[in-house]
Design a protein around this motif. Sequence first.
Motif, PDB file in Angstrom:
ATOM      1  N   TYR A 176     -39.444  -0.303  31.156  1.00  0.00           N
ATOM      2  CA  TYR A 176     -37.858  -1.079  30.993  1.00  0.00           C
ATOM      3  C   TYR A 176     -37.892  -2.227  30.121  1.00  0.00           C
ATOM      4  N   GLU A 177     -39.032  -2.809  29.930  1.00  0.00           N
ATOM      5  CA  GLU A 177     -39.124  -4.036  28.920  1.00  0.00           C
ATOM      6  C   GLU A 177     -39.064  -3.564  27.487  1.00  0.00           C
ATOM      7  N   SER A 178     -39.771  -2.166  27.409  1.00  0.00           N
ATOM      8  CA  SER A 178     -39.847  -1.655  25.885  1.00  0.00           C
ATOM      9  C   SER A 178     -38.566  -0.625  25.536  1.00  0.00           C
ATOM     10  N   GLY A 179     -37.551  -0.572  26.396  1.00  0.00           N
ATOM     11  CA  GLY A 179     -36.179  -0.053  26.369  1.00  0.00           C
ATOM     12  C   GLY A 179     -36.419   1.299  26.771  1.00  0.00           C
ATOM     13  N   GLY A 180     -37.434   1.789  27.559  1.00  0.00           N
ATOM     14  CA  GLY A 180     -37.437   3.134  27.958  1.00  0.00           C
ATOM     15  C   GLY A 180     -36.343   3.677  28.691  1.00  0.00           C
ATOM     16  N   VAL A 181     -36.009   4.864  28.742  1.00  0.00           N
ATOM     17  CA  VAL A 181     -34.975   5.524  29.317  1.00  0.00           C
ATOM     18  C   VAL A 181     -35.591   6.757  30.046  1.00  0.00           C
ATOM     19  N   CYS A 182     -35.062   6.763  31.540  1.00  0.00           N
ATOM     20  CA  CYS A 182     -35.648   7.770  32.296  1.00  0.00           C
ATOM     21  C   CYS A 182     -35.264   9.186  31.789  1.00  0.00           C
ATOM     22  N   ASP A 183     -35.941  10.261  32.165  1.00  0.00           N
ATOM     23  CA  ASP A 183     -35.707  11.661  31.543  1.00  0.00           C
ATOM     24  C   ASP A 183     -34.398  12.146  32.525  1.00  0.00           C
ATOM     25  N   GLU A 184     -33.710  13.369  32.136  1.00  0.00           N
ATOM     26  CA  GLU A 184     -32.700  13.692  32.933  1.00  0.00           C
ATOM     27  C   GLU A 184     -32.971  14.111  34.263  1.00  0.00           C
ATOM     28  N   ASP A 185     -34.272  14.079  34.812  1.00  0.00           N
ATOM     29  CA  ASP A 185     -34.475  14.250  36.111  1.00  0.00           C
ATOM     30  C   ASP A 185     -34.598  12.665  36.821  1.00  0.00           C
ATOM     31  N   ARG A 186     -34.585  11.673  36.007  1.00  0.00           N
ATOM     32  CA  ARG A 186     -34.543  10.437  36.575  1.00  0.00           C
ATOM     33  C   ARG A 186     -35.726   9.748  36.690  1.00  0.00           C
ATOM     34  N   TYR A 187     -36.755  10.661  36.242  1.00  0.00           N
ATOM     35  CA  TYR A 187     -38.225   9.994  36.187  1.00  0.00           C
ATOM     36  C   TYR A 187     -38.575   8.984  35.233  1.00  0.00           C
ATOM     37  N   TYR A 188     -39.475   8.207  35.204  1.00  0.00           N
ATOM     38  CA  TYR A 188     -40.270   7.549  34.200  1.00  0.00           C
ATOM     39  C   TYR A 188     -41.616   7.935  33.996  1.00  0.00           C
ATOM     40  N   LYS A 189     -42.014   7.941  32.941  1.00  0.00           N
ATOM     41  CA  LYS A 189     -43.767   8.564  32.884  1.00  0.00           C
ATOM     42  C   LYS A 189     -44.659   7.449  32.277  1.00  0.00           C
ATOM     43  N   PHE A 190     -45.855   7.846  32.809  1.00  0.00           N
ATOM     44  CA  PHE A 190     -46.916   7.014  32.079  1.00  0.00           C
ATOM     45  C   PHE A 190     -48.148   7.614  32.316  1.00  0.00           C
ATOM     46  N   PRO A 191     -48.939   7.385  31.330  1.00  0.00           N
ATOM     47  CA  PRO A 191     -50.247   8.092  31.495  1.00  0.00           C
ATOM     48  C   PRO A 191     -51.028   7.665  32.729  1.00  0.00           C
ATOM     49  N   LYS A 192     -51.680   8.797  33.154  1.00  0.00           N
ATOM     50  CA  LYS A 192     -52.549   8.559  34.362  1.00  0.00           C
ATOM     51  C   LYS A 192     -53.623   7.541  34.026  1.00  0.00           C
ATOM     52  N   LYS A 193     -54.141   7.701  32.834  1.00  0.00           N
ATOM     53  CA  LYS A 193     -55.084   6.930  32.430  1.00  0.00           C
ATOM     54  C   LYS A 193     -55.015   5.464  32.646  1.00  0.00           C
ATOM     55  N   ASP A 194     -53.642   5.201  32.181  1.00  0.00           N
ATOM     56  CA  ASP A 194     -53.359   3.703  32.624  1.00  0.00           C
ATOM     57  C   ASP A 194     -53.651   3.351  34.072  1.00  0.00           C
ATOM     58  N   LEU A 195     -53.200   4.002  35.160  1.00  0.00           N
ATOM     59  CA  LEU A 195     -53.684   3.903  36.184  1.00  0.00           C
ATOM     60  C   LEU A 195     -55.018   3.768  36.374  1.00  0.00           C
ATOM     61  N   ASP A 196     -55.781   4.678  35.884  1.00  0.00           N
ATOM     62  CA  ASP A 196     -57.257   4.556  36.027  1.00  0.00           C
ATOM     63  C   ASP A 196     -57.871   3.412  35.525  1.00  0.00           C
ATOM     64  N   ASP A 197     -57.294   2.931  34.420  1.00  0.00           N
ATOM     65  CA  ASP A 197     -58.027   1.586  33.424  1.00  0.00           C
ATOM     66  C   ASP A 197     -57.539   0.427  34.336  1.00  0.00           C
ATOM     67  N   LEU A 198     -56.454   0.222  35.032  1.00  0.00           N
ATOM     68  CA  LEU A 198     -56.201  -0.801  35.821  1.00  0.00           C
ATOM     69  C   LEU A 198     -56.874  -0.704  37.149  1.00  0.00           C
ATOM     70  N   LEU A 199     -57.105   0.307  37.621  1.00  0.00           N
ATOM     71  CA  LEU A 199     -58.034   0.448  39.106  1.00  0.00           C
ATOM     72  C   LEU A 199     -59.570   0.340  38.712  1.00  0.00           C
ATOM     73  N   GLY A 200     -59.819   0.715  37.542  1.00  0.00           N
ATOM     74  CA  GLY A 200     -61.423   0.723  37.236  1.00  0.00           C
ATOM     75  C   GLY A 200     -62.117   1.666  37.268  1.00  0.00           C
ATOM     76  N   TYR A 201     -61.435   2.790  37.854  1.00  0.00           N
ATOM     77  CA  TYR A 201     -62.480   4.073  38.127  1.00  0.00           C
ATOM     78  C   TYR A 201     -61.366   5.114  37.826  1.00  0.00           C
ATOM     79  N   GLU A 202     -61.649   6.546  37.775  1.00  0.00           N
ATOM     80  CA  GLU A 202     -60.991   7.568  37.471  1.00  0.00           C
ATOM     81  C   GLU A 202     -60.585   8.365  38.672  1.00  0.00           C
ATOM     82  N   THR A 203     -59.053   8.215  39.183  1.00  0.00           N
ATOM     83  CA  THR A 203     -58.905   8.777  40.222  1.00  0.00           C
ATOM     84  C   THR A 203     -58.820  10.341  40.122  1.00  0.00           C
TER      85      THR A 203
END
Length: 189
Positions: A43-70
């Motif tokens: 939201y802060e970067s000005g992102g716009v949801c796609d036509e299906d109302r999804y916002y997307k992010f890399p799975k790697k971002d989640l893995d990096d924050l959790l500290g392991y690969e899910t």
Amino acid sequence: LATGIEVKKEIKAPQAVVHIKHSITLRQYKVWLVILQKYRDFYESGGVCDEDRYYKFPKKDLDDLLGYETTKMELRRDLIALRKEDIILSFIEKGGEKAEEFNGFISRGRLTSKTISIELPPFLENVMKGLDQPRAMFQLLNWQIFNHFSGKYEAILYKLCRDYVGAKNTPYMTIQEFREYMGLKAHEY
């Protein structure tokens, strides 16, 4: 810890979602907090949801924050649980009538091996967009502490205690209210 993204020291959690009762696992709760933070970044970067109302992010971002690969299978189970878990909002409508709204932690999700796509419930989108409003209530969770918890109950107690930092008086709650807040069943201690 491999970092493809900056690991934040604090995650801004809206006050409106701090006092929720739930029975999700600790990992599911961590995944949800990351989903909220990634939506906020989007939201802060000005992102716009796609036509299906999804916002997307890399799975790697989640893995990096959790500290392991899910694994895709465990993440699939977590997202399904977050979609099924209820968030029930009680409020008073403009005419003074009491009302309740029923939502999941997420409305729906889409998962590939590299991308997580999420649609948040509209009330949650609005809450996340309003964190910069001068009177917005929010709580800062130290992610470095929160992510090291190994049990669900210590994480729930941490967020409850963080909510009252600086408060002169804390409210009382009955044992039953506390058990519900912690997500305990009647036979659990």
